[in-house]
Design a protein around this motif. Sequence first.
Motif, PDB file in Angstrom:
ATOM      1  N   ALA A 136       1.228 -19.309 -13.957  1.00 54.16           N
ATOM      2  CA  ALA A 136      -0.043 -19.977 -14.240  1.00 54.16           C
ATOM      3  C   ALA A 136      -0.331 -21.034 -13.183  1.00 54.16           C
ATOM      4  CB  ALA A 136       0.013 -20.623 -15.619  1.00 54.16           C
ATOM      5  N   GLN A 137       0.738 -21.726 -12.772  1.00 52.08           N
ATOM      6  CA  GLN A 137       0.563 -22.797 -11.802  1.00 52.08           C
ATOM      7  C   GLN A 137       0.024 -22.252 -10.489  1.00 52.08           C
ATOM      8  OE1 GLN A 137       4.166 -24.889 -10.957  1.00 52.08           O
ATOM      9  NE2 GLN A 137       3.093 -26.695 -10.196  1.00 52.08           N
ATOM     10  N   ILE A 138       0.575 -21.114 -10.080  1.00 48.45           N
ATOM     11  CA  ILE A 138       0.204 -20.586  -8.773  1.00 48.45           C
ATOM     12  C   ILE A 138      -1.222 -20.036  -8.774  1.00 48.45           C
ATOM     13  CG2 ILE A 138       0.977 -18.198  -9.001  1.00 48.45           C
ATOM     14  CD1 ILE A 138       2.023 -20.373  -6.088  1.00 48.45           C
ATOM     15  N   THR A 139      -1.730 -19.717  -9.973  1.00 51.54           N
ATOM     16  CA  THR A 139      -3.127 -19.284 -10.003  1.00 51.54           C
ATOM     17  C   THR A 139      -4.053 -20.486 -10.143  1.00 51.54           C
ATOM     18  OG1 THR A 139      -2.923 -18.863 -12.352  1.00 51.54           O
ATOM     19  CG2 THR A 139      -2.782 -16.958 -10.917  1.00 51.54           C
ATOM     20  N   GLY A 140      -3.513 -21.676  -9.968  1.00 46.56           N
ATOM     21  CA  GLY A 140      -4.373 -22.846  -9.895  1.00 46.56           C
ATOM     22  C   GLY A 140      -4.581 -23.578 -11.205  1.00 46.56           C
ATOM     23  N   VAL A 141      -3.721 -23.302 -12.212  1.00 43.33           N
ATOM     24  CA  VAL A 141      -3.899 -23.948 -13.506  1.00 43.33           C
ATOM     25  C   VAL A 141      -3.078 -25.233 -13.554  1.00 43.33           C
ATOM     26  CG1 VAL A 141      -3.626 -23.675 -15.980  1.00 43.33           C
ATOM     27  CG2 VAL A 141      -4.258 -21.714 -14.575  1.00 43.33           C
TER      28      VAL A 141
ATOM     29  N   PHE B  42       7.191 -24.449  -5.541  1.00 42.97           N
ATOM     30  CA  PHE B  42       8.040 -24.713  -6.712  1.00 42.97           C
ATOM     31  C   PHE B  42       9.287 -25.485  -6.323  1.00 42.97           C
ATOM     32  CE2 PHE B  42       6.108 -20.519  -8.097  1.00 42.97           C
ATOM     33  CZ  PHE B  42       5.101 -21.136  -8.821  1.00 42.97           C
TER      34      PHE B  42
ATOM     35  N   PHE C 226      -7.336 -16.340 -16.986  1.00 42.30           N
ATOM     36  CA  PHE C 226      -6.793 -17.689 -17.229  1.00 42.30           C
ATOM     37  C   PHE C 226      -6.948 -18.615 -16.024  1.00 42.30           C
ATOM     38  CE2 PHE C 226      -3.130 -20.613 -18.108  1.00 42.30           C
ATOM     39  CZ  PHE C 226      -3.682 -21.193 -19.240  1.00 42.30           C
ATOM     40  N   GLY C 227      -6.544 -18.112 -14.860  1.00 39.78           N
ATOM     41  CA  GLY C 227      -6.633 -18.928 -13.649  1.00 39.78           C
ATOM     42  C   GLY C 227      -8.077 -19.180 -13.239  1.00 39.78           C
TER      43      GLY C 227
ATOM     44  N   ALA D  44       5.470 -21.333  -2.085  1.00 39.58           N
ATOM     45  CA  ALA D  44       4.646 -21.472  -3.282  1.00 39.58           C
ATOM     46  C   ALA D  44       4.572 -22.932  -3.724  1.00 39.58           C
ATOM     47  CB  ALA D  44       5.215 -20.616  -4.416  1.00 39.58           C
TER      48      ALA D  44
ATOM     49  N   MET E  19      -7.576 -14.058  -7.876  1.00 39.69           N
ATOM     50  CA  MET E  19      -7.822 -15.437  -7.448  1.00 39.69           C
ATOM     51  C   MET E  19      -8.219 -15.507  -5.971  1.00 39.69           C
ATOM     52  SD  MET E  19      -7.301 -16.963 -10.272  1.00 39.69           S
ATOM     53  CE  MET E  19      -7.652 -18.573  -9.616  1.00 39.69           C
TER      54      MET E  19
ATOM     55  N   ARG F 260      -3.261 -27.785 -18.967  1.00 45.97           N
ATOM     56  CA  ARG F 260      -3.780 -26.482 -19.372  1.00 45.97           C
ATOM     57  C   ARG F 260      -2.672 -25.458 -19.539  1.00 45.97           C
ATOM     58  NH1 ARG F 260      -9.566 -25.619 -18.295  1.00 45.97           N
ATOM     59  NH2 ARG F 260      -9.842 -23.506 -19.087  1.00 45.97           N
TER      60      ARG F 260
ATOM     61  N   VAL G 280      -2.305 -19.941  -3.050  1.00 43.59           N
ATOM     62  CA  VAL G 280      -1.530 -18.750  -2.736  1.00 43.59           C
ATOM     63  C   VAL G 280      -1.334 -17.992  -4.041  1.00 43.59           C
ATOM     64  CG1 VAL G 280      -0.343 -19.850  -0.806  1.00 43.59           C
ATOM     65  CG2 VAL G 280       0.706 -19.857  -3.065  1.00 43.59           C
TER      66      VAL G 280
ATOM     67  N   ALA H 297      -9.675 -21.939 -15.284  1.00 43.19           N
ATOM     68  CA  ALA H 297      -9.236 -23.263 -14.852  1.00 43.19           C
ATOM     69  C   ALA H 297     -10.036 -23.739 -13.650  1.00 43.19           C
ATOM     70  CB  ALA H 297      -7.747 -23.243 -14.527  1.00 43.19           C
ATOM     71  N   LYS H 298     -10.535 -22.780 -12.869  1.00 47.43           N
ATOM     72  CA  LYS H 298     -11.327 -23.165 -11.692  1.00 47.43           C
ATOM     73  C   LYS H 298     -12.790 -23.384 -12.029  1.00 47.43           C
ATOM     74  CE  LYS H 298      -8.749 -22.100  -7.742  1.00 47.43           C
ATOM     75  NZ  LYS H 298      -8.397 -21.196  -6.651  1.00 47.43           N
TER      76      LYS H 298
ATOM     77  N   GLU I 185       5.144 -20.866 -13.925  1.00 50.93           N
ATOM     78  CA  GLU I 185       4.883 -20.826 -12.486  1.00 50.93           C
ATOM     79  C   GLU I 185       3.734 -19.874 -12.175  1.00 50.93           C
ATOM     80  OE1 GLU I 185       9.454 -21.841 -11.092  1.00 50.93           O
ATOM     81  OE2 GLU I 185       8.713 -19.797 -10.994  1.00 50.93           O
TER      82      GLU I 185
ATOM     83  N   MET J  70       1.074 -15.127  -6.304  1.00 52.38           N
ATOM     84  CA  MET J  70       2.471 -14.689  -6.330  1.00 52.38           C
ATOM     85  C   MET J  70       2.681 -13.643  -7.411  1.00 52.38           C
ATOM     86  SD  MET J  70       5.867 -17.010  -6.187  1.00 52.38           S
ATOM     87  CE  MET J  70       7.498 -16.341  -6.372  1.00 52.38           C
TER      88      MET J  70
ATOM     89  N   ARG K 214       9.761 -19.425  -2.652  1.00 48.15           N
ATOM     90  CA  ARG K 214       9.401 -20.436  -3.656  1.00 48.15           C
ATOM     91  C   ARG K 214       9.028 -21.762  -3.002  1.00 48.15           C
ATOM     92  NH1 ARG K 214      10.537 -19.451  -8.849  1.00 48.15           N
ATOM     93  NH2 ARG K 214      11.207 -21.585  -9.312  1.00 48.15           N
TER      94      ARG K 214
ATOM     95  N   GLU L 280       0.328 -29.680  -4.532  1.00 49.22           N
ATOM     96  CA  GLU L 280       1.020 -29.023  -5.648  1.00 49.22           C
ATOM     97  C   GLU L 280       0.733 -27.523  -5.623  1.00 49.22           C
ATOM     98  OE1 GLU L 280       2.978 -30.237  -8.082  1.00 49.22           O
ATOM     99  OE2 GLU L 280       2.918 -32.312  -7.366  1.00 49.22           O
ATOM    100  N   PRO L 281       1.614 -26.717  -6.206  1.00 46.22           N
ATOM    101  CA  PRO L 281       1.424 -25.262  -6.178  1.00 46.22           C
ATOM    102  C   PRO L 281       0.038 -24.836  -6.643  1.00 46.22           C
ATOM    103  CG  PRO L 281       3.539 -25.783  -7.141  1.00 46.22           C
ATOM    104  CD  PRO L 281       2.864 -27.093  -6.883  1.00 46.22           C
ATOM    105  N   GLU L 282      -0.479 -25.543  -7.685  1.00 51.56           N
ATOM    106  CA  GLU L 282      -1.753 -25.085  -8.238  1.00 51.56           C
ATOM    107  C   GLU L 282      -2.925 -25.301  -7.264  1.00 51.56           C
ATOM    108  OE1 GLU L 282       0.337 -27.367  -9.682  1.00 51.56           O
ATOM    109  OE2 GLU L 282      -0.766 -28.676 -11.048  1.00 51.56           O
TER     110      GLU L 282
END
Lengths: 334, 529, 236
Positions: free
Chosen positions: B432-437, C51, C102-103, C49, C154, B441, C81, C106-107, B430, C83, C46, C75-77
């Motif tokens: 990782a997901q919330i940072t946009g990944v 989830f 990491f994040g 977010a 981020m 990935r 936001v 991905a961007k 989660e 967290m 959550r 989707e959360p990604e």
Amino acid sequence: MRRVYLFFLSFLLISSSKSYLSWAEEVVVYVSEDQVFSEPILKDFEKETGIKVKPVYDTEEAKSTGVMNRLIAEKDNPQADVYWANEPIRAVVLKQKGISAAYFSPNAKDISAQFKDPEGYWTGFSARARVFIVSAEGAAPTSIHAYTDKKWKNKAVIANPLFGTTTSWIAALFTVWGDEKTKSFLDRIKLNEVKISTSNGESTTFVINKQFAFSLVDSDDATNAVRNGKGVRQIYPDQEAGGLGALILPNAAVLIKGGKNPENARKLMDYLFSPETERKLAFADCAQIPLHPGIQTPKDVKKIEEIRPMKVDYETVAKKLQEIQAYLKDWVGY
Amino acid sequence: MTKKGVLLLVVFIFIIVSFLPVLTLLIKSLFPNGNFSIENYVVLFQSSRTWILLRNSLSLAVVATVVTLFLGIPLGILFSKTNLPFKELFTLLFTIPFIIPSYMIAIGWFYALAPQGILTRILGTHVTEIMLHHFFGFPGAVLVMTSVLLPVVVILTMTYLGLVDPKLEEAARLSSGWILTLRKISLPIISPGIFLAGLLVFALTLGEFGVPSFLRYNVFPVEAFTQFSAFYNFGAATAATIPLGIIILLIVIVERYFLRKRTFELIKGTGKEEKITIELNQWKVSILIFVIVFAAIIVFIPLGSLISKSVSLVACRETFVRSMDSVLRSLVYSSIGATLLTLFGFFLGYLLERKVFHFAWAIDSMAFFLFALPGTVIGIGLISLWNNPATNFIYASAAVIILGYIAQYAALGERMMAATYAQIPTSMEEAAQITGVGWFRRLVGIVAPMAKRGLIATWLIGFLFCSKDLGSTMMIYPPGHDTLPVRIFTLMANSPEEIIAALCVLMLGIAFLPLCALGVIFKKSRVKS
Amino acid sequence: MILKIENVFKTYNGTAAISGVELDVERGERLVILGPSGCGKTTLLRMVAGFIQPDKGKILIENKTVSDNGKCFVEPEHREVGMVFQDLALWPHMNVSENLAFGLKAKKIPKSEIKKRIDEILEKMQMIPFKNRFPKELSGGQQQRVALARALVMRPKILLMDEPLSNLDFELNLALRREILRLQSEFNTTLVYVTHDRDEAFSLATRVVIMEHGQIQKIGSVKDIANYILEMSKKF
């Protein structure tokens, strides 16, 4: 680390596939004859002709994977080119099911017509016989009627007739004697308290260990026991003039209909029917009897000319064998 | 592609590869001549032989399970909780019979009891003759299955004991001795682990073909063969497996509804608490001697007789010249099989642990069902599905062997990876997901690296199971594609014993390296947790 | 308005976790949701977010519907936001700067920009000397800072925090509260903070929400809520 692993894997892949790629010519053979005896013959064929042999082997009878069944299952999508059966009955079943094709090999013309299908759907070579194994000393039976003789009550063994060569032997009796006589013979065997073993191998052990006096087994089992000095000898039953004779069970090679390499299949079959292959199988531990006349054999392997064979038509035997399955199951008590 | 899309695709492939063959088989048996008929089944259930086989199969499975649990649990306790010397070595030793095809243990015993065998030389012919007589049949089958499956119980007992919250044991130890603590606290807490071990032993014994076939003890998997080979009857062969299928289905249901519903006081994740060990004190020497004697019986006799027989020139020649192709194929196919099993495990385990779909349980049950099904049945199923000209590129190549591995062992990869994922908090993903990944990935960057040890262990276990597979491979191997266990089994008819023994020893060699690697991983994770 | 929660419901196995929550959050404010454990505050967080999806009701971020009646539209990604998790969820196989990068990777942000941003934020937190350390090599307070930095790097529209300070001793807890306040104003982000600790709530919030049994009991300024709580305790 990952690179090392990948390298290792690709090395394995390449090295294993290489052996296939370098063979353009190949032949696929399904084999019911024991691998330990058939494999050297096939390797020799490979060496002499340069044709790659891809085999599928059977396991021992009772635990068979049944390459025979694979042949039946693959009827509409044949994979094999040749089937090397260890007795002609299976070859006949394949003929009935329309799985095999006809081929008359020039190498087989000297083999007696009794051991060949007249229409060419199978051809016999190197044979086993059903013989008695008995103790080296003392009285010995000379006829299969010994099984019903009071003298041998509780002293004889026979392998389970649901499997292997014993089934063929009983089916052969049915064709020679007719239903009534054979059934009465079998009933009297039961009354005479004949022990039923799981296999010819076990029967052999029983006689070697003197737990029982005699048993009908295959000639290769008996010959090997004699060669290994187990204190036993083998006797061909019913050899007197006009007698029933001993049942001969040749190997049989079958050409599979729709196989992908018919030319190589014929080459392999010619090779199997050659006197040289028969000679090799006679000298190997399987001690098989050559069907070409005049082939040199070891001292303890009889020549086909010296044996009085039971006069049977293998096609009729095969049909009978399928008919009597239920009866045999009943007889054994399953 | 999205997460659900990818997972659905994996599930779809899994069903095609694994479940469809068995389904095809079932349908074919119900349409013997193109028309619907339950004739095959009527014949089956009317035959008294069916009930004899059922009794044989069940009694072997029940007795083997009871004996294995009875011996395995104490050993598991000894190896995980006490200060018994050489306990790691013993664990490794007892695992060896499990990593080679089980019929080889039967061969080892047979050679040991033979007139020239090592046991005969010690005990004399009179004793071994009687033993040999009993060996072929029920007692022998129980002995072999027990020695082969013992490590399943030992290792699961050890694993689950390692997960018990030490505080619970410490609290009990304040008022009572170790025996009472184990009986009243530790063992009840790990009862689901023990139950699972028992279930696995039961299912594996029920599906075993090689051992009862070698020992001439008639059970269902052997009967399926006999129907096939002696009577040329596909329908009857399939029908013969139905009672077995029903029993396995019951096992799956029991596993699902009984085992999963219970909750336990196991520590979550990687607790750093110091485990307390049981001091054996004055018992140490006698217990050590007992374990050594037991290892001698279970491991040294069968393997020793194989090894001593294999030392001959002829055998070496046969082994290294003629069998090298089979060995190489075994290595390659098992590697590919293990890799695919790990891949399926990676996704299916994720599906199961993270409950991505509501039907995750159904996929899991399916995989477990196939795991318990005899390989011979899976083999027959693969033949009936793939054997036609259009799919000949699969049927006539090594691919069909690999498909057999996947069908039979997918549950292993799936369950092992699910257990691995259970140790990774969902918040890791989660975060990782919330940072946009994106999902893919996240799998590559977070899940896979964190599950690294589990992935390697899954690969190794997958390799071990593939490399010893006999049941399905033997049914389906295409011409010229035999693996080592198949070659040994087909060579057994009338071959010199030395050659068979040498090949068995070679098989042992192949399996030993992955086993040691597993041992290292297992030990590391124990030290760490 | 940056976040709008409209009449949201969520039920687990027949038990209502959230029933009928309405909440608006303004840009730049520090909203603290205060309530006992099991009151539904984490569930609500959550949901924001992404989830968890609400069974009923709508959630909007910057006037865009992100989920509506059980369906997830963003989707959360993609919600932008940040967290900070209760267990921090630092990736153990990555060092501090990798955790932060990491994040961003991905961007598809250029490498030099990533490095600049990471250095900038670590500088602000005096964490530069630890950038090559792995999470297990850091103290509890340092781990907390990394988790916070990972979320802030981020540049999220909203920063969600789920009881991040609950496992720290009192001194460290106080220090980190100051740090959160400082960074929130420096980055000018909106903070939604969940806690069961009244003291924590009062020291961080511009506005406090009291939740109980899945429902909002009261919304107000710190002063209002302090009075409300006083009133309530007098009643019993």
